[in-house]
Enzyme design. Sequence first.
Site, PDB file in Angstrom:
ATOM      1  N   ARG A  56      44.969  37.934  41.524  1.00 32.34           N
ATOM      2  CA  ARG A  56      44.195  38.871  40.715  1.00 32.34           C
ATOM      3  C   ARG A  56      43.712  40.047  41.567  1.00 32.34           C
ATOM      4  O   ARG A  56      43.527  39.915  42.770  1.00 32.34           O
ATOM      5  CB  ARG A  56      42.983  38.171  40.092  1.00 32.34           C
ATOM      6  CG  ARG A  56      43.339  37.163  39.010  1.00 32.34           C
ATOM      7  CD  ARG A  56      42.093  36.516  38.439  1.00 32.34           C
ATOM      8  NE  ARG A  56      41.351  35.770  39.464  1.00 32.34           N
ATOM      9  CZ  ARG A  56      40.270  36.208  40.086  1.00 32.34           C
ATOM     10  NH1 ARG A  56      39.779  37.416  39.815  1.00 32.34           N
ATOM     11  NH2 ARG A  56      39.670  35.458  40.981  1.00 32.34           N
ATOM     12  N   LYS A 196      43.288  35.208  32.341  1.00 34.70           N
ATOM     13  CA  LYS A 196      41.897  35.460  32.690  1.00 34.70           C
ATOM     14  C   LYS A 196      41.275  36.529  31.807  1.00 34.70           C
ATOM     15  O   LYS A 196      40.044  36.575  31.642  1.00 34.70           O
ATOM     16  CB  LYS A 196      41.786  35.838  34.166  1.00 34.70           C
ATOM     17  CG  LYS A 196      41.988  34.653  35.112  1.00 34.70           C
ATOM     18  CD  LYS A 196      41.049  33.493  34.798  1.00 34.70           C
ATOM     19  CE  LYS A 196      41.199  32.359  35.812  1.00 34.70           C
ATOM     20  NZ  LYS A 196      40.399  31.161  35.412  1.00 34.70           N
ATOM     21  N   THR A 238      42.034  21.348  39.324  1.00 35.76           N
ATOM     22  CA  THR A 238      43.251  20.851  38.681  1.00 35.76           C
ATOM     23  C   THR A 238      43.652  19.503  39.251  1.00 35.76           C
ATOM     24  O   THR A 238      43.985  18.567  38.515  1.00 35.76           O
ATOM     25  CB  THR A 238      44.390  21.870  38.848  1.00 35.76           C
ATOM     26  OG1 THR A 238      43.994  23.100  38.244  1.00 35.76           O
ATOM     27  CG2 THR A 238      45.664  21.378  38.195  1.00 35.76           C
TER      28      THR A 238
END
Length: 511
Positions: A56, A196, A238
């Site tokens: 990002r 996102k 995760t």
Amino acid sequence: MMPSTRTHSPIDLSLAGEVLANPSVETLIQHCVELDECLLADNGAVIAYSGKYTGRTPNDKFVVREPGTEPNVWWENNRPMEPETFAKIREKLAAYARGKRLYVIDTYGGADPKYRIAARFIVERPYHALFIKQLLIRPSEEELRTYEPDWTIADMGKLKMDPAADGTNGEAVIALNMAERQVLIAGTQYAGEMKKSVFTIMNYLLPQQGVLSMHCSANIGPDGLTALFFGLSGTGKTTLSADPERSLIGDDEHGWTDHGVFNVEGGCYAKCIRLSEKGEPEIWDAIRHGAILENVVVGEGGHPDYDSDRITENTRVAYPLDHIPNAVFPSVGGHPKDIVFLTSDAFGVLPPIARLTPEQSMYYFLNGYTAKLAGTEVGVKEPQPAFSTCFGAPFLPLRPKVYAELLREKIERHGAKVWLVNTGWTGGPYGVGQRMKLAHTRAMLHAAFSGALDAVPYDIDPIFELHIPTSCPDVPSEVLNPRLTWADPDAYDAKARELRALFDSNHSTYL
């Protein structure tokens, strides 16, 4: 579904050269390989490359400042963009899209129909189309017949911005317009910006309806009770939620309503640097036909080299939830019994598990701490603290206290226990100590969730005032107290006081 004014498309699809509306996974895989310079791994997954940006780019993200958002948005954390600038960028994307092959993917964000949004994506790369089709919730054929988007996200990732002419910060832009319910993405081909953007939208809408939006994973134990795992990238959200002994709700983004929790997404997005079949079998097995590996180096015969960071440390895999055999559908659960704040402490001073008081829960939630390792960014020579309030500052359009107060209220109402879990280093800082063993972390979580840690004695750490269990099944007792794992206790005390001072300084900014 959320009450909304339907969105107008930022791209005139009638001017496109070709429009593929909700193509099948098989078609998208074919287009990825034949038209988008993607590869097929020997496990069946598509391997895609995002070019210059492999993560990002938060400095290029904007929220349009207009009367509806002006009083609500946390502007210290969100770059403002004027409506006129947004309109000009939209015109540039629309002109760029004319005559091109475009993919339209219709999705839902939110497994709870009462709070979900209908998010339509218009993208130029089949890799992006496959990614978002697998990451968000896929409408049924019946739902697609009457589908109308609440939001439209246009991703023309190959189109570079000109800061001087376009009013952007650089060649990339991610611009959210809450009033017009549109998102524009250009200049970056990193697919994670799309998902996102939806999370940022939900972080804006949900709290205003009394729903806590959360950057966390969630799963359900054999007893039917839900657990949440908050944490920044690389802390284990995760990995720890993909537990073969528990059922997965989701791995990254959730909402907490008056009825329980729901997954925002329909897939998982996991880091896969140094992934191993032995350490993370659930994720390993999920990487198959229909999954997308991002920026992973490929060896002979199309074999992914998960150990290589030649392209980036931030190698990723995206796959739908049904690639996890114990995922629950619909992706909802009851009120959480346990809440875990994950941190990867590279200073090696935080305990592997500690029980938090209500006051400490707010303190650690607002701090949102983990540590950057040496070498992960240019100029980082030794571990550095990283604070991201509410464990997700880049995605928070509202002020931190909005989310913190909702969390406090829900913890008090439903009696959830809160734990701090360090998946980072022990026995010394990074370079001296060693990483916490995943088997030990899993054992501690199982003990916390089963109630096995409720009756054991606790020590109170004098520096952080954390309540540390003195014993835990299947974990050596000497591992539990970090001070006892250091060769030099005085060095531990000095480093712990240094980190505590940084915590207090950061926390003061939210008071």
